[in-house]
Motif scaffolding. Sequence first.
Motif, PDB file in Angstrom:
ATOM      1  N   ASP A 433       0.861  -1.181   0.000  1.00  0.00           N
ATOM      2  CA  ASP A 433       0.000   0.000   0.000  1.00  0.00           C
ATOM      3  C   ASP A 433       0.898   1.232   0.000  1.00  0.00           C
ATOM      4  O   ASP A 433       1.870   1.299   0.763  1.00  0.00           O
ATOM      5  N   ARG A 434       0.601   2.184  -0.870  1.00  0.00           N
ATOM      6  CA  ARG A 434       1.377   3.441  -0.923  1.00  0.00           C
ATOM      7  C   ARG A 434       0.413   4.615  -0.783  1.00  0.00           C
ATOM      8  O   ARG A 434      -0.552   4.741  -1.557  1.00  0.00           O
ATOM      9  N   ALA A 435       0.659   5.450   0.205  1.00  0.00           N
ATOM     10  CA  ALA A 435      -0.128   6.663   0.419  1.00  0.00           C
ATOM     11  C   ALA A 435       0.760   7.874   0.147  1.00  0.00           C
ATOM     12  O   ALA A 435       1.897   7.943   0.623  1.00  0.00           O
ATOM     13  N   LEU A 436       0.237   8.831  -0.626  1.00  0.00           N
ATOM     14  CA  LEU A 436       0.985  10.027  -0.997  1.00  0.00           C
ATOM     15  C   LEU A 436       0.150  11.258  -0.712  1.00  0.00           C
ATOM     16  O   LEU A 436      -1.072  11.249  -0.869  1.00  0.00           O
ATOM     17  N   SER A 437       0.818  12.329  -0.311  1.00  0.00           N
ATOM     18  CA  SER A 437       0.141  13.626  -0.192  1.00  0.00           C
ATOM     19  C   SER A 437       1.068  14.713  -0.710  1.00  0.00           C
ATOM     20  O   SER A 437       2.278  14.677  -0.473  1.00  0.00           O
ATOM     21  N   LEU A 438       0.498  15.645  -1.453  1.00  0.00           N
ATOM     22  CA  LEU A 438       1.241  16.795  -1.971  1.00  0.00           C
ATOM     23  C   LEU A 438       0.615  18.045  -1.399  1.00  0.00           C
ATOM     24  O   LEU A 438      -0.575  18.321  -1.627  1.00  0.00           O
ATOM     25  N   GLY A 439       1.403  18.803  -0.629  1.00  0.00           N
ATOM     26  CA  GLY A 439       0.900  20.035  -0.042  1.00  0.00           C
ATOM     27  C   GLY A 439       0.501  21.027  -1.108  1.00  0.00           C
ATOM     28  O   GLY A 439       1.083  21.090  -2.195  1.00  0.00           O
ATOM     29  N   ASN A 440      -0.510  21.823  -0.803  1.00  0.00           N
ATOM     30  CA  ASN A 440      -1.033  22.762  -1.791  1.00  0.00           C
ATOM     31  C   ASN A 440      -0.075  23.896  -2.115  1.00  0.00           C
ATOM     32  O   ASN A 440      -0.305  24.650  -3.071  1.00  0.00           O
ATOM     33  N   ASP A 441       1.008  24.038  -1.332  1.00  0.00           N
ATOM     34  CA  ASP A 441       2.037  25.005  -1.692  1.00  0.00           C
ATOM     35  C   ASP A 441       3.113  24.395  -2.583  1.00  0.00           C
ATOM     36  O   ASP A 441       4.048  25.075  -3.006  1.00  0.00           O
ATOM     37  N   GLY A 442       2.978  23.107  -2.874  1.00  0.00           N
ATOM     38  CA  GLY A 442       3.925  22.428  -3.752  1.00  0.00           C
ATOM     39  C   GLY A 442       5.272  22.145  -3.145  1.00  0.00           C
ATOM     40  O   GLY A 442       6.174  21.665  -3.835  1.00  0.00           O
ATOM     41  N   LYS A 443       5.424  22.375  -1.833  1.00  0.00           N
ATOM     42  CA  LYS A 443       6.744  22.273  -1.212  1.00  0.00           C
ATOM     43  C   LYS A 443       6.998  20.948  -0.503  1.00  0.00           C
ATOM     44  O   LYS A 443       8.144  20.677  -0.119  1.00  0.00           O
ATOM     45  N   GLU A 444       5.966  20.138  -0.302  1.00  0.00           N
ATOM     46  CA  GLU A 444       6.174  18.938   0.501  1.00  0.00           C
ATOM     47  C   GLU A 444       5.402  17.753  -0.066  1.00  0.00           C
ATOM     48  O   GLU A 444       4.216  17.868  -0.396  1.00  0.00           O
ATOM     49  N   ILE A 445       6.102  16.635  -0.201  1.00  0.00           N
ATOM     50  CA  ILE A 445       5.472  15.361  -0.558  1.00  0.00           C
ATOM     51  C   ILE A 445       5.717  14.397   0.586  1.00  0.00           C
ATOM     52  O   ILE A 445       6.871  14.173   0.985  1.00  0.00           O
ATOM     53  N   ARG A 446       4.651  13.874   1.135  1.00  0.00           N
ATOM     54  CA  ARG A 446       4.762  12.855   2.174  1.00  0.00           C
ATOM     55  C   ARG A 446       4.331  11.514   1.608  1.00  0.00           C
ATOM     56  O   ARG A 446       3.339  11.428   0.896  1.00  0.00           O
ATOM     57  N   GLY A 447       5.096  10.480   1.931  1.00  0.00           N
ATOM     58  CA  GLY A 447       4.782   9.149   1.450  1.00  0.00           C
ATOM     59  C   GLY A 447       4.815   8.128   2.567  1.00  0.00           C
ATOM     60  O   GLY A 447       5.563   8.276   3.546  1.00  0.00           O
ATOM     61  N   LEU A 448       3.984   7.114   2.444  1.00  0.00           N
ATOM     62  CA  LEU A 448       3.954   6.017   3.408  1.00  0.00           C
ATOM     63  C   LEU A 448       3.773   4.716   2.627  1.00  0.00           C
ATOM     64  O   LEU A 448       2.788   4.548   1.902  1.00  0.00           O
ATOM     65  N   ASP A 449       4.758   3.826   2.752  1.00  0.00           N
ATOM     66  CA  ASP A 449       4.664   2.495   2.133  1.00  0.00           C
ATOM     67  C   ASP A 449       4.419   1.478   3.230  1.00  0.00           C
ATOM     68  O   ASP A 449       5.190   1.392   4.204  1.00  0.00           O
ATOM     69  N   ARG A 450       3.349   0.694   3.078  1.00  0.00           N
ATOM     70  CA  ARG A 450       3.005  -0.332   4.062  1.00  0.00           C
ATOM     71  C   ARG A 450       2.981  -1.698   3.403  1.00  0.00           C
ATOM     72  O   ARG A 450       2.510  -1.842   2.264  1.00  0.00           O
ATOM     73  N   LEU A 451       3.466  -2.692   4.113  1.00  0.00           N
ATOM     74  CA  LEU A 451       3.325  -4.090   3.732  1.00  0.00           C
ATOM     75  C   LEU A 451       2.442  -4.739   4.781  1.00  0.00           C
ATOM     76  O   LEU A 451       2.801  -4.803   5.967  1.00  0.00           O
ATOM     77  N   THR A 452       1.273  -5.190   4.347  1.00  0.00           N
ATOM     78  CA  THR A 452       0.246  -5.679   5.261  1.00  0.00           C
ATOM     79  C   THR A 452      -0.074  -7.141   4.963  1.00  0.00           C
ATOM     80  O   THR A 452      -0.284  -7.506   3.802  1.00  0.00           O
ATOM     81  N   PRO A 453      -0.115  -8.000   6.002  1.00  0.00           N
ATOM     82  CA  PRO A 453      -0.425  -9.422   5.759  1.00  0.00           C
ATOM     83  C   PRO A 453      -1.838  -9.593   5.197  1.00  0.00           C
ATOM     84  O   PRO A 453      -2.782  -8.919   5.599  1.00  0.00           O
ATOM     85  N   ARG A 454      -1.949 -10.528   4.240  1.00  0.00           N
ATOM     86  CA  ARG A 454      -3.259 -10.877   3.697  1.00  0.00           C
ATOM     87  C   ARG A 454      -3.156 -12.265   3.043  1.00  0.00           C
ATOM     88  O   ARG A 454      -2.144 -12.601   2.437  1.00  0.00           O
ATOM     89  N   GLY A 455      -4.200 -13.019   3.162  1.00  0.00           N
ATOM     90  CA  GLY A 455      -4.235 -14.331   2.522  1.00  0.00           C
ATOM     91  C   GLY A 455      -3.642 -15.419   3.401  1.00  0.00           C
ATOM     92  O   GLY A 455      -3.235 -15.192   4.544  1.00  0.00           O
ATOM     93  N   ARG A 456      -3.577 -16.616   2.863  1.00  0.00           N
ATOM     94  CA  ARG A 456      -3.108 -17.779   3.630  1.00  0.00           C
ATOM     95  C   ARG A 456      -1.591 -17.865   3.713  1.00  0.00           C
ATOM     96  O   ARG A 456      -1.058 -18.442   4.657  1.00  0.00           O
ATOM     97  N   LYS A 457      -0.894 -17.316   2.736  1.00  0.00           N
ATOM     98  CA  LYS A 457       0.560 -17.412   2.707  1.00  0.00           C
ATOM     99  C   LYS A 457       1.163 -16.622   3.858  1.00  0.00           C
ATOM    100  O   LYS A 457       0.790 -15.476   4.107  1.00  0.00           O
ATOM    101  N   LYS A 458       2.095 -17.260   4.612  1.00  0.00           N
ATOM    102  CA  LYS A 458       2.798 -16.595   5.699  1.00  0.00           C
ATOM    103  C   LYS A 458       4.300 -16.816   5.516  1.00  0.00           C
ATOM    104  O   LYS A 458       4.753 -17.948   5.372  1.00  0.00           O
ATOM    105  N   ILE A 459       5.041 -15.728   5.496  1.00  0.00           N
ATOM    106  CA  ILE A 459       6.492 -15.881   5.391  1.00  0.00           C
ATOM    107  C   ILE A 459       7.040 -16.339   6.737  1.00  0.00           C
ATOM    108  O   ILE A 459       6.604 -15.899   7.798  1.00  0.00           O
ATOM    109  N   ARG A 460       7.988 -17.265   6.723  1.00  0.00           N
ATOM    110  CA  ARG A 460       8.547 -17.834   7.960  1.00  0.00           C
ATOM    111  C   ARG A 460       9.724 -17.025   8.482  1.00  0.00           C
ATOM    112  O   ARG A 460       9.962 -16.983   9.689  1.00  0.00           O
ATOM    113  N   GLU A 461      10.468 -16.430   7.570  1.00  0.00           N
ATOM    114  CA  GLU A 461      11.616 -15.618   7.955  1.00  0.00           C
ATOM    115  C   GLU A 461      11.452 -14.207   7.405  1.00  0.00           C
ATOM    116  O   GLU A 461      10.719 -13.983   6.441  1.00  0.00           O
TER     117      GLU A 461
END
Length: 546
Positions: A433-461
Motif C-alpha cells: 500500500d502506498r499513500a501520498l500527499s502533496l501540499g497545496n504550496d507544492g513544497k512537501e510530498i509525504r509518502g507512506l509504504d506499508r506491507l500488510t499481511p493478507r491471505g493464507r501465505k505466511k512468510i517464515r523468515e
Amino acid sequence: MSQSGGGLSRLATLPLLQRLVERGKPPLRLIGVARDHVTGSKTRGEQLLAGRFVSGGEVVELAGLNWGSIDPATPAGAELHGFAWLRDLAAAATREKGAPLAEDLAGRWLLAHGAKVDAAWAPALWGERLLFWLAYAPYLLSRRDADYRSALLNTAARAARHLAGTADEAAPGLPRITAWAGLTAACLLLSSGTARLAKAETGLSRALASAQYDDGGLMSRSPAEQAALVDRLGVLRAAYAAARHDFPQGFEDAGAAALAALHGVIMGDGSLGAWQGGNEGSRAAIAALIEGCGFRARPLRNPRGWGYHRLSALGTILVIDAAPPPARKLTRSGSASTLALELSDGQQKLVVNCGGPGPHASSLPEGLAAALRTTAAHSTLTLADTNSTAIQPDGTLGRGVEEVPVTRSEDNDASRIEASHDGYIRGFGLVHDRALSLGNDGKEIRGLDRLTPRGRKKIREDVPFAIRFHLAPGVEAVPTADGLGALIRSPGAPPWNFRCRGAQLGLEESVIVDGAGTLRSALQLVLVGEVSHLGAEIGWQFRRSS
C-alpha cells in the motif's frame, strides 16, 4: 542525394513501374491534400537531405536505397517504411528542395513493394503510409511524370482496397487504429474510395472502442503510443477538413480524451513520464504535437483505466502508476511498475523511472532492455528483489498485480492518494500500500509504504525490501550523517530535503534512458530493511528548502 531527380527519371522508365499504372481506367485524382499542422524535426529533415535516415542508434544511407534490404519488422525499418519522416523533410525543405528526395524514395519503394503483397503491406504500415502519403502529396507528386504519378496513386488505391479486408488483422490497439485511420483518409481523399467511407469509419470506431479506455487512455498504457494515437487522429482530422467533411463527433471526442490522457503523463519539463518500456521522448516533438494536433484538453488528473494519477501544486507535479500492467496481448514492453512514481519541480525532473527504448530503434543490449522493465527499475517498493508482476523469459507479462484499489481526496491543505496492489500476496502473503500527499504550496510530498499481511501465505523468515527513488540525470544527493536523509541538488530547482523512517537510506548508482534512447548514468536513493509476517511501515518525505 543531388542526383535523386535523375534517378527517379530512370526508375519511371522501368516496365515494372509502368505495370503499376491501371490502364484503361479514368485516372485517379486527389480530392484534396490534408494539411499536417504538426511541425516535424528540422534536424532529422536535414539529415534526410544529407542522405541519412537516423532512427535511434541506427543510420540508413539513402543513396541508391534498396528497399528490399529494409526489414519492416524492425523498429527502424517500420519507421522508414511508414513514411512519417516526410513530416521531418517538410520541416527542413521547401517542396522544390525536398520533392526530389521524397519522389526518389517513393519510386524505389514502388519498384520494390508496389506490385506484390509482402511484409511491407502489413495493415498498420499501410495505414501510416497512407496518412502521410496523402498529407505530403505535394512532396511526392511534384514532377509531371504521368507514369510515376499514376503508379503511386493506383498503388495507394489498391492499398485502400487491401486494407478494407485486412485492417482488423492488425494487432489490437494502436496498430489496428492506424490501419483503419489510413483507410479512412484514403476514402476521403482518393477519388476511387468514397464508396468505402462508411465502412472505414465503422471500422475505426470499433478499433478505438476496443483499444481506448473511456477516460481516453490506450489499454497498452504506453505514453509513447498515446502520443502516436493523438497524432494519428490529428492527421485524420486534417484529411476530413481537406475533403470538406465534418469530423465525426465520436472521433473528435476520442482525440480530445486521448490528448487529456497524454497531458496527464507529461512532466514539468514538457517530456513524457518513463512508463511501460518507454522514455521521456522528444520535448520538441511533444510540444509540436500538442500545438498542431487540432485537439484541446486539460490534463487528466483522476483516471480510471489509464491509471496514471496526477497530483500538482504550484509547479510541482507528481504522477503515480495506480493500475495493473497492460494485458500481454496489447504490448511486449509492459513493465512491473505498479505504484511507481515520478516527480518534477518546475522544469526540473527529480524522481524518475529508468525508462526503456520505447518503439524506436535502440542500441541497448537485449538483456538490459529487459532489466529496465523490472520493478527495481522503477521508483517504488521491491520485495525480495521480486517483480510485482512476473516478466516471462519470452518477454511477456505473467502473473502478478490484478487489482489496484485507489482512493483520492483533496482539501485546503493537500491532495492525497492511496493505492495498493496484490502482486506480492501469492508469493509472500503481503499487500503493498502506498499513500501520498502533496501540499497545496507544492513544497512537501509525504509518502507512506506499508506491507500488510493478507491471505493464507505466511512468510517464515524476515524478507528484505527496497524502496527506490531513481533520480534524474544531473540530480545529486548528499546523504546525512544519520543515514536517514539526504540533500538533493539539481541544476534547475531549489534544493530538496529527503527524510525517511522505518528503513535505512543508501545511495547507489543507477541508469536512465533519455529521449534519444541513450543510456545515461544517474543516482538512486534506496531505502532498505526487512519485513516480518506481521508487516512493515516505512515513511518518507521530500521537502523543498524554499
